[in-house]
Scaffold this active site. Structure first.
Site, PDB file in Angstrom:
ATOM      1  N   SER A  67       0.827  -1.211   0.000  1.00  0.00           N
ATOM      2  CA  SER A  67       0.000   0.000   0.000  1.00  0.00           C
ATOM      3  C   SER A  67       0.864   1.266   0.000  1.00  0.00           C
ATOM      4  CB  SER A  67      -0.989  -0.002   1.171  1.00  0.00           C
ATOM      5  OG  SER A  67      -0.323   0.142   2.391  1.00  0.00           O
ATOM      6  N   ASN A  68       2.018   1.234   0.663  1.00  0.00           N
ATOM      7  CA  ASN A  68       2.910   2.410   0.610  1.00  0.00           C
ATOM      8  C   ASN A  68       3.479   2.594  -0.796  1.00  0.00           C
ATOM      9  OD1 ASN A  68       3.428   3.894   3.267  1.00  0.00           O
ATOM     10  ND2 ASN A  68       3.460   1.746   3.916  1.00  0.00           N
ATOM     11  N   LYS A 124      13.176  -7.514   5.115  1.00  0.00           N
ATOM     12  CA  LYS A 124      14.515  -8.105   5.208  1.00  0.00           C
ATOM     13  C   LYS A 124      15.515  -6.990   5.497  1.00  0.00           C
ATOM     14  CE  LYS A 124      13.444 -12.285   4.037  1.00  0.00           C
ATOM     15  NZ  LYS A 124      13.659 -13.408   4.941  1.00  0.00           N
ATOM     16  N   ASN A 133      13.564   4.563   5.164  1.00  0.00           N
ATOM     17  CA  ASN A 133      12.625   3.515   5.577  1.00  0.00           C
ATOM     18  C   ASN A 133      11.448   4.172   6.292  1.00  0.00           C
ATOM     19  OD1 ASN A 133      11.661   0.854   6.284  1.00  0.00           O
ATOM     20  ND2 ASN A 133      12.441   1.205   8.356  1.00  0.00           N
ATOM     21  N   HIS A 161       8.768   3.259   9.314  1.00  0.00           N
ATOM     22  CA  HIS A 161       8.556   2.304  10.396  1.00  0.00           C
ATOM     23  C   HIS A 161       7.211   2.628  11.053  1.00  0.00           C
ATOM     24  CE1 HIS A 161       9.745  -0.596  13.420  1.00  0.00           C
ATOM     25  NE2 HIS A 161       9.218   0.219  14.313  1.00  0.00           N
TER      26      HIS A 161
HETATM   27  C1  GAR Z   1       3.844  -0.689   6.861  1.00  0.00           C
HETATM   28  O1  GAR Z   1       3.097  -0.432   8.023  1.00  0.00           O
HETATM   29  C2  GAR Z   1       5.301  -0.374   7.120  1.00  0.00           C
HETATM   30  O2  GAR Z   1       5.521   0.715   7.968  1.00  0.00           O
HETATM   31  C3  GAR Z   1       5.766  -1.635   7.772  1.00  0.00           C
HETATM   32  O3  GAR Z   1       5.113  -2.670   7.073  1.00  0.00           O
HETATM   33  C4  GAR Z   1       3.876  -2.187   6.556  1.00  0.00           C
HETATM   34  C5  GAR Z   1       3.861  -2.452   5.065  1.00  0.00           C
HETATM   35  O4  GAR Z   1       2.614  -2.170   4.508  1.00  0.00           O
HETATM   36  N1  GAR Z   1       7.203  -1.758   7.712  1.00  0.00           N
HETATM   37  C6  GAR Z   1       7.914  -2.372   8.628  1.00  0.00           C
HETATM   38  O5  GAR Z   1       7.430  -2.915   9.600  1.00  0.00           O
HETATM   39  C7  GAR Z   1       9.418  -2.378   8.364  1.00  0.00           C
HETATM   40  N2  GAR Z   1      10.133  -2.624   9.576  1.00  0.00           N
HETATM   41  P1  GAR Z   1       2.438  -2.066   2.946  1.00  0.00           P
HETATM   42  O6  GAR Z   1       3.068  -3.304   2.312  1.00  0.00           O
HETATM   43  O7  GAR Z   1       0.935  -2.045   2.757  1.00  0.00           O
HETATM   44  O8  GAR Z   1       3.100  -0.799   2.488  1.00  0.00           O
END
Ligand code: GAR
Length: 210
Positions: free
Chosen positions: A13-14, A91, A107, A109
């Site tokens: 989604s990001n 990863k 990144n 978080h």
């Molecule tokens: C998001 O909430 C992101 O911040 C998190 O995974 C999700 C991915 O969502 N990232 C982490 O936890 C990294 N350490 P998405 O695939 O829908 O963008």
């Protein structure tokens, strides 16, 4: 126009929010490549549908970690992106990549770092830990990536209020919503050279309106 490489492992989604900000003209950048460890994830599917070049690096394609790390560095050196964006990448980025692209990897978080970060804190695990700790707020943090998990200099943070009835799942939804605003804003600033360093800390400069 800046060239961008995106890493993603999950729903994407990001990645989709970033892509949307590019095609709507908000971000002056171009996604040169999507890298993933998971060929079946939503992010890879979206890249295929939208014609974005993508490449998979995982254990089954590269059983040796060294070969996998070298291949990731090599493909990134071929395109030399201005910015590498980790968008839900589960990863660790190889140290060789972190060294080569120093201060060019960011990144997002899903918590207010430095709390609830580090090895083992990713995805839903972060939200579960926040709820279990009884916090009254959480949020999202965008930071530069260094060799240590979630420890690089913080660029921007945004809060969400946690209601007593919130679960890890409802908190994840709230946080994702602000991620989709915050991440494009930071990437936009980067692409406009508005992330400046003061006393070894990055800071976003306000855009000058014409
Ligand atoms: C998001 O909430 C992101 O911040 C998190 O995974 C999700 C991915 O969502 N990232 C982490 O936890 C990294 N350490 P998405 O695939 O829908 O963008």
């Amino acid at each position: 126009m800046k060239s961008l490489a995106v890493f993603a492992s999950g729903g994407g989604s990001n990645f989709k929010a970033i892509h949307h900000s590019i095609i709507s003209g908000k971000i002056l950048g171009k996604i040169a490549l999507l890298l993933s460890n998971n060929p079946n994830c939503g992010a890879v599917q979206f890249a295929e549908e939208t014609g974005i070049a993508n490449a998979i690096f995982n254990n089954s394609r590269y059983p040796e970690k060294k070969n996998r790390d070298d291949a990731i560095l090599e493909i990134l050196q071929d395109i030399e992106p201005d910015l590498i964006i980790l968008a839900g990448y589960m990863k660790k980025i190889p140290d060789s990549v972190v060294h080569h692209f120093k201060s060019r990897i960011i990144n997002i978080h899903p918590a207010l770092l430095p709390k609830f970060g580090g090895k083992g804190f990713f995805g839903m695990k972060v939200h579960q830990a926040v709820i279990e700790a009884g916090e009254d707020r959480s949020g999202a943090t965008v930071h530069f990536v260094n060799e240590e998990y979630d420890k690089g200099p913080i660029i921007a943070q945004e809060n969400v209020i946690i209601d007593p009835q919130d679960s890890a799942e409802s908190l994840a939804e709230k946080v994702l919503k602000i991620e989709h605003e915050l991440y494009p804003q930071v990437i936009k600033a980067y692409c406009e050279d508005r992330i400046i360093w003061k006393n070894n800390q990055p800071k976003i400069e306000e855009a000058i309106e014409n």
